[in-house]
Scaffold this motif. Structure first.
Motif, mmCIF file in Angstrom:
data_model
loop_
_atom_site.group_PDB
_atom_site.id
_atom_site.type_symbol
_atom_site.label_atom_id
_atom_site.label_comp_id
_atom_site.label_asym_id
_atom_site.label_seq_id
_atom_site.Cartn_x
_atom_site.Cartn_y
_atom_site.Cartn_z
ATOM 1 N N GLY A 189 0.795 -1.220 0.000
ATOM 2 C CA GLY A 189 0.000 0.000 0.000
ATOM 3 C C GLY A 189 0.830 1.273 0.000
ATOM 4 O O GLY A 189 2.027 1.276 -0.326
ATOM 5 N N LEU A 190 0.182 2.383 0.383
ATOM 6 C CA LEU A 190 0.831 3.678 0.465
ATOM 7 C C LEU A 190 1.961 3.645 1.495
ATOM 8 O O LEU A 190 1.903 2.898 2.462
ATOM 9 C CB LEU A 190 -0.189 4.751 0.854
ATOM 10 N N TYR A 229 -7.911 8.115 11.917
ATOM 11 C CA TYR A 229 -9.271 8.615 12.161
ATOM 12 C C TYR A 229 -9.798 9.360 10.940
ATOM 13 O O TYR A 229 -10.927 9.131 10.482
ATOM 14 C CB TYR A 229 -9.293 9.547 13.382
ATOM 15 N N TYR A 230 -8.998 10.277 10.399
ATOM 16 C CA TYR A 230 -9.459 11.060 9.251
ATOM 17 C C TYR A 230 -9.673 10.175 8.026
ATOM 18 O O TYR A 230 -10.568 10.441 7.203
ATOM 19 C CB TYR A 230 -8.477 12.185 8.946
ATOM 20 N N ALA A 231 -8.867 9.116 7.876
ATOM 21 C CA ALA A 231 -9.079 8.184 6.767
ATOM 22 C C ALA A 231 -10.433 7.497 6.903
ATOM 23 O O ALA A 231 -11.197 7.383 5.930
ATOM 24 C CB ALA A 231 -7.956 7.148 6.721
ATOM 25 N N GLU A 290 -8.872 2.324 3.131
ATOM 26 C CA GLU A 290 -10.068 3.172 3.106
ATOM 27 C C GLU A 290 -10.235 3.826 1.735
ATOM 28 O O GLU A 290 -11.368 3.968 1.244
ATOM 29 C CB GLU A 290 -9.988 4.238 4.201
ATOM 30 N N ARG A 291 -9.145 4.210 1.112
ATOM 31 C CA ARG A 291 -9.228 4.789 -0.235
ATOM 32 C C ARG A 291 -9.756 3.772 -1.241
ATOM 33 O O ARG A 291 -10.325 4.144 -2.277
ATOM 34 C CB ARG A 291 -7.856 5.293 -0.681
ATOM 35 N N ASP A 324 -11.777 11.811 5.039
ATOM 36 C CA ASP A 324 -10.960 12.973 4.675
ATOM 37 C C ASP A 324 -9.544 12.484 4.355
ATOM 38 O O ASP A 324 -8.626 12.594 5.163
ATOM 39 C CB ASP A 324 -10.943 13.992 5.807
ATOM 40 N N PHE A 325 -9.381 11.951 3.161
ATOM 41 C CA PHE A 325 -8.110 11.341 2.781
ATOM 42 C C PHE A 325 -6.993 12.369 2.654
ATOM 43 O O PHE A 325 -5.829 12.074 2.945
ATOM 44 C CB PHE A 325 -8.269 10.577 1.472
#
Length: 582
Positions: free
Chosen positions: A209-210, A510-512, A571-572, A516-517
């Protein structure tokens, strides 16, 4: 005496029984020969005036680069002279049943080289006292160490020896606890054995992944501080590296923190892993409870499951004057509800992944202990001296009981665990909210804490819940700077210490989850800016002075980065990364 390195310039050598810490100039500034938490005999990192070290100086050359050989803990240093001509050497610790210690291996060198080894026991305040065995071997009488070398060794004083090599020569040096026959043939065999062993370990993990390189480096870091025998994962390799330069918040992190190990295990569980390595965490908990005849767990243990009950201050100047310098840790006497609950959460993830209830008797005992004692105050996730009703511990207890209840075959027991979880949730909603509706740091407090980000990741509350939204607004307004976040402490002004990197990773995750990527990526990029050239994190980041703070490397941070990067990647792709109660 050698110059004290910056924390960000450090790196680790390991044989998964103990480790050494090196700097970017090829010096070894920390080493405990017996095991991770034994007495250091190279300790100039925290004892710059007297502590031992092993320096290498390549004439007319300066450090150019360093790297680990792929998939290993074998560290290669490259020095270059003014004309760009390079000298390369390798540092490594044999992973072998027969040989243990530190090997410094020098292929053909381009410039003359001088190495100096000083042995000083900082705990006992005594010199190593070298004596010649023959011209290429010395014994440090007081410490039972041997230096065996390809070139003649010279004794300089009661602590120090050196050796040198000329242009065009090659050689090696081996610091070990046993006098052995050693030559280039043995060296080659040990190198191949060590390289193979490390590749077998790192080959168990895969991630595509990233932030792939950063995640793989974090996995290596965790394995370097994982005991190959017991499976215990150390919090860090060092003691007394300060959270505030020149301050007193200096602790010994060379132990297995149950909370940290549980969260590290949870991080590894989310990856593609062969060999069920995560199960070793539950084995460690089982053995610790069994060895100490306990119904529950202590907050931290030695790598061989012993309870730590001592704290000793050493006669040392400290890292950049930061005192005290100490070994041992008295946090083992604390009650930490969140640590107990995290065992249940990690067990749930392991059981779900492998379909088997490993060490169920121990996990069940922890669940019942949480049920019986959740109402009592504790010392909290940040191990404060004040015993309070910390919200984090309550929330984790509720989640842990809800998650583990489905695994018991006793209907009444499952009902009890779920009923207690309901009561805990009622307690939190009644007592643990601030006047503006945010999750309080503890019951009655008006402060919030970074640990609340985990409430979403562990399925206590949805990211858009009003309590969570109120908490995040406060965290952004009061605890965030340059996309990094600070924790909340009761007994110390946390704004005086650095940004808390593990918690910053929790916020990124949390933001993911909240969708909010872009914000999640910005936070991870900010965290990554405090990952050094070899992929290591310390505990905290001095944003103003661009420095690392705290003990090194911090496995808690390495695992939190893994979780956040993997969480954002999935999540993306539309994959839910919240660990659901179900």
């Amino acid at each position: 005496m050698i110059k004290t390195p910056r924390i960000e310039d450090l790196a680790i050598l390991s044989d998964r029984n103990t480790c050494a810490v090196t700097d970017s100039c090829g010096g070894i500034v920390w080493y405990c020969p017996d095991r991770f938490d034994s007495e250091p005999l190279l300790s100039s990192l925290i004892d710059p005036a007297d502590g031992g070290y092993w320096s290498v100086r390549v004439q007319h050359s300066t450090p150019k680069s360093r790297r680990y050989l792929e998939g290993t803990s074998i560290l290669e240093h490259v020095f270059a002279d003014a004309a760009g001509v390079e000298t390369t050497f390798r540092d490594w610790m044999p992973v072998s049943e027969s040989q243990h210690g530190i090997i410094r291996e020098f292929p053909v060198i381009a410039q003359p080289l001088n190495a100096t080894l000083r042995i000083w026991n900082t705990v006992k305040q005594r010199a190593g006292r070298p004596e010649m065995i023959h011209e290429k071997a010395v014994r440090f009488v007081n410490e039972g160490l041997y230096l065996i070398c390809s070139h003649p060794i010279h004794i300089l004083d009661d602590c120090t020896v050196n050796f040198s090599m000329n242009t065009g020569e090659s050689g090696w040096a081996f610091l070990t606890k046993h006098m052995v026959t050693f030559d280039s043939t043995v060296l080659s065999h040990l190198f191949q054995e060590t390289q193979k062993s490390w590749k077998e370990i790192t080959g168990l993990f895969d991630y595509q992944g990233l932030y792939r390189n950063e995640v793989l480096a974090s996995i290596r870091s965790i394995q370097q501080l994982t005991c190959g025998v017991t499976g215990g994962v150390l919090a860090a390799a060092t003691t007394s590296l300060p959270e505030v330069i020149g301050g007193e918040r200096n602790y010994d992190y060379r132990y297995v923190w149950v909370r940290d190990a549980a969260l590290i295990t949870a991080a590894l569980t989310t990856l593609d892993v062969e060999g069920k390595v995560e199960v070793k965490f539950l084995e460690f908990i089982y053995q610790a409870m069994r060895k100490n005849s306990d119904k529950c767990v202590y907050p931290l243990y030695t790598i061989d499951h012993e309870v730590i009950d001592h704290l000793e201050e050493l006669q040392a100047d400290g890292y950049e004057g930061s005192k005290p310098v100490q070994i041992g840790n008295i946090a083992g006497d604390q009650r930490q509800l969140d640590a107990e609950a995290n065992i249940l959460i990690s067990a749930k993830m392991i059981y779900d992944k492998y379909g088997e209830r490993y060490h169920w008797k121990s996990v069940r005992a922890v669940a019942n202990h949480v049920c019986d004692h959740w109402q009592a105050p504790c010392h909290g996730i940040w191990e404060e001296g004040a015993e309070l009703q910390y919200t984090c511990g309550k929330v984790f207890a509720a989640i842990g009981l809800e998650m583990i209840a489905k695994f018991t075959e006793d209907f009444e027991e499952a009902k009890r665990w779920r009923d207690e979880a309901t009561e805990i949730r009622k307690f939190v909603s009644t007592n643990c909210l601030t006047d503006d509706g945010a999750f309080a740091n503890y019951a009655g407090s008006q402060d919030v804490d970074l640990s609340a980000a985990l409430y979403v990741l562990w399925d206590y509350v949805e990211p858009d819940a009003k309590e969570m939204q109120a908490t995040v607004r406060r965290l952004e307004a009061e605890y965030c700077q340059e996309d990094l976040y600070w924790r909340t402490l009761v007994e110390f002004d946390s704004k005086r210490e650095g940004a808390f990197l593990a918690g910053s990773c929790w916020m990124a995750h949390y933001y993911a989850v909240a969708g909010d990527f872009e914000k999640s990526s910005r936070i991870l990029d900010a965290v990554k800016s405090f990952q050094n050239d070899l992929g290591f994190f310390s505990e905290e980041a001095d944003v103003k002075n661009d420095r690392f703070l705290g003990n090194f490397p911090q496995t808690f941070v390495q695992s939190s980065f893994i979780c956040a990067a993997n969480g954002l990647s999935r999540e993306r792709e539309g994959v839910d990364t919240v660990t659901r109660v179900e």
